[in-house]
Design a protein around this motif. Structure first.
Motif, PDB file in Angstrom:
ATOM      1  N   THR A 202     -25.013  11.595 -10.939  1.00  0.00           N
ATOM      2  CA  THR A 202     -26.118  10.796 -11.474  1.00  0.00           C
ATOM      3  C   THR A 202     -27.334  11.662 -11.788  1.00  0.00           C
ATOM      4  O   THR A 202     -28.031  11.405 -12.777  1.00  0.00           O
ATOM      5  N   VAL A 213     -31.988   6.393 -13.608  1.00  0.00           N
ATOM      6  CA  VAL A 213     -30.847   6.083 -12.760  1.00  0.00           C
ATOM      7  C   VAL A 213     -31.342   5.729 -11.363  1.00  0.00           C
ATOM      8  O   VAL A 213     -32.130   6.473 -10.767  1.00  0.00           O
ATOM      9  N   ARG A 215     -29.965   4.894  -7.563  1.00  0.00           N
ATOM     10  CA  ARG A 215     -28.798   5.000  -6.686  1.00  0.00           C
ATOM     11  C   ARG A 215     -28.989   4.122  -5.456  1.00  0.00           C
ATOM     12  O   ARG A 215     -30.048   4.103  -4.850  1.00  0.00           O
ATOM     13  N   ALA A 236     -16.959   6.005 -12.201  1.00  0.00           N
ATOM     14  CA  ALA A 236     -18.412   6.130 -12.311  1.00  0.00           C
ATOM     15  C   ALA A 236     -18.781   7.043 -13.474  1.00  0.00           C
ATOM     16  O   ALA A 236     -19.721   6.752 -14.239  1.00  0.00           O
ATOM     17  N   SER A 239     -18.182   5.178 -16.736  1.00  0.00           N
ATOM     18  CA  SER A 239     -19.152   4.093 -16.894  1.00  0.00           C
ATOM     19  C   SER A 239     -20.511   4.631 -17.340  1.00  0.00           C
ATOM     20  O   SER A 239     -21.167   4.057 -18.220  1.00  0.00           O
ATOM     21  N   LEU A 240     -20.949   5.724 -16.748  1.00  0.00           N
ATOM     22  CA  LEU A 240     -22.219   6.324 -17.144  1.00  0.00           C
ATOM     23  C   LEU A 240     -22.154   6.841 -18.581  1.00  0.00           C
ATOM     24  O   LEU A 240     -23.113   6.700 -19.351  1.00  0.00           O
ATOM     25  N   VAL A 252     -29.927   2.530 -15.553  1.00  0.00           N
ATOM     26  CA  VAL A 252     -28.590   2.352 -14.989  1.00  0.00           C
ATOM     27  C   VAL A 252     -28.712   2.361 -13.474  1.00  0.00           C
ATOM     28  O   VAL A 252     -29.420   3.200 -12.900  1.00  0.00           O
ATOM     29  N   VAL A 254     -26.478   2.531  -9.944  1.00  0.00           N
ATOM     30  CA  VAL A 254     -25.187   2.893  -9.377  1.00  0.00           C
ATOM     31  C   VAL A 254     -25.211   2.564  -7.893  1.00  0.00           C
ATOM     32  O   VAL A 254     -26.073   3.056  -7.158  1.00  0.00           O
ATOM     33  N   ILE A 267     -21.685  -0.378 -11.140  1.00  0.00           N
ATOM     34  CA  ILE A 267     -22.570   0.273 -12.111  1.00  0.00           C
ATOM     35  C   ILE A 267     -23.091  -0.799 -13.050  1.00  0.00           C
ATOM     36  O   ILE A 267     -22.305  -1.506 -13.700  1.00  0.00           O
ATOM     37  N   ASP A 269     -26.026  -1.647 -16.145  1.00  0.00           N
ATOM     38  CA  ASP A 269     -27.025  -1.126 -17.082  1.00  0.00           C
ATOM     39  C   ASP A 269     -27.746  -2.290 -17.744  1.00  0.00           C
ATOM     40  O   ASP A 269     -27.347  -3.453 -17.616  1.00  0.00           O
TER      41      ASP A 269
END
Length: 342
Positions: A202, A213, A215, A236, A239-240, A252, A254, A267, A269
């Motif tokens: 990330t 991002v 987390r 992951a 997806s990113l 985003v 996570v 995840i 967004d």
């Protein structure tokens, strides 16, 4: 009772009742036919048609459901089955549905086995390419950097500046090669574990894409085997990548947490949502990896975050201030925790 005998039996009953009415009921047909007689005959015909239609609809309904499932079944979404009609009895329709369900069981097992072999081979090829990039290309570019540095130190001023520019270009290329090596073979996953690998992923993603991002990683997660951790990491990663390339997202989130006897990777967004994108090779690849780990992958649209300030919790933190709009995409991968061997 088979479908043939059910239909034959109902037709026999209807025709028998009609015959009995003609034999013993005071019903006659005149020439020319009277209005009351015509009403009785048309009514009897309507009753026969309705009775036959109801039986056919009831008897053929399982076949209609089977046809719809056959046209929409997807082996990457396991568990799609039809209930067998009746209480364990026979019949052509029940036997057909049982055979179709057994065929789906076999095909899903074969698909999962072949996908596992393909993904294992794919990871082995990625490791080989990453090793060659690191050992050959990386070392060659490092040697070029050293040669350029020595040449720049001994070169006159006009040429020195050009050599220094070549150094910077080579150094940036070397950094890109190293980044590709990390994407192909996440060494931090083998050395430090899943949480550290996702944190590094990330951070690198936010640095190169400019997206914010957040987390949310729980502490004390259960131990997972190497294959399961690799599946979570690759899902992951994909997806990113999709959020950056296709979703037009600005933020985003996570998350990784324990959910009962499973580990949940989520995840989310704030992009355009799943309706704006078709299910391409990336999502199909995620579904194949989910099958490899015996996990459930759920991809849905989710409302984006409303305005306000939010701080991530767990091993990583992130602060976000702004106004969310539109519809985002939420990807959830639920992976069962391996049972300990007694």
């Amino acid at each position: 009772m088979s479908l043939f005998w059910r239909i034959f039996g109902l037709n026999a009953v209807v025709l028998g009742i009609a015959t009995a009415l003609l034999l013993w009921a005071p019903v006659t047909v005149s020439v020319p036919i009277l209005l009351t007689e015509a009403v009785i005959l048309v009514g009897g015909l309507a009753v026969m048609l309705v009775a036959n239609g109801a039986l056919l609809r009831w008897g053929l309904a399982p076949l209609d459901r089977l046809t719809r499932l056959m046209t929409t079944v997807d082996l990457l979404r396991p568990g799609q089955r039809l209930p067998v009609p009746g209480s364990g009895g026979g019949g052509e329709v029940s036997e057909l549905i049982r055979t179709f369900n057994a065929m789906l069981d076999r095909l899903e097992h074969e698909r999962a086995t072949s996908s596992a072999r393909a993904l294992v081979a794919q990871e082995a090829e990625r490791r080989r390419i990453a090793q060659e990039l690191h050992d050959e290309v990386g070392q060659s570019m490092t040697a070029i950097l050293l040669v350029l540095k020595r040449a720049a130190d001994d070169a006159p001023e006009p040429l020195r500046e050009e050599l220094q520019q070549a150094q910077e270009i080579t150094r940036e290329s070397l950094d890109e090669v190293r980044r590709l090596v990390r994407r192909l073979r996440p060494g931090v996953l083998d050395d430090l574990g899943l949480v550290s690998a996702l944190t590094s992923l990330t951070q690198d993603f936010a640095t190169h894409t400019g997206l914010h991002v957040v987390r949310r990683f729980d502490t004390g997660l259960p131990a997972l085997d190497r294959e399961t951790e690799l599946v979570l990491y690759r899902v992951a990663q994909e997806s990113l990548t999709n959020a950056a390339r296709h979703a037009d997202a600005g933020r985003v989130e996570v998350g990784l947490r324990r959910a009962g006897e499973a580990v949940l990777l989520e995840i989310t967004d704030d992009g355009r949502g799943i309706e704006a994108a078709c299910e391409g090779a990336g999502i199909r690849g995620m579904r194949e990896r989910a099958l490899l780990a015996g996990a459930d992958l759920d991809i849905t649209s989710a409302p984006s975050t409303s305005s306000g300030t939010e701080t991530g919790t767990g091993t990583g933190t992130g602060i976000e201030t702004g106004t969310g709009s539109g519809t985002g995409t939420r990807i959830r991968l639920t992976t069962p925790v391996p049972r300990k061997q007694s």
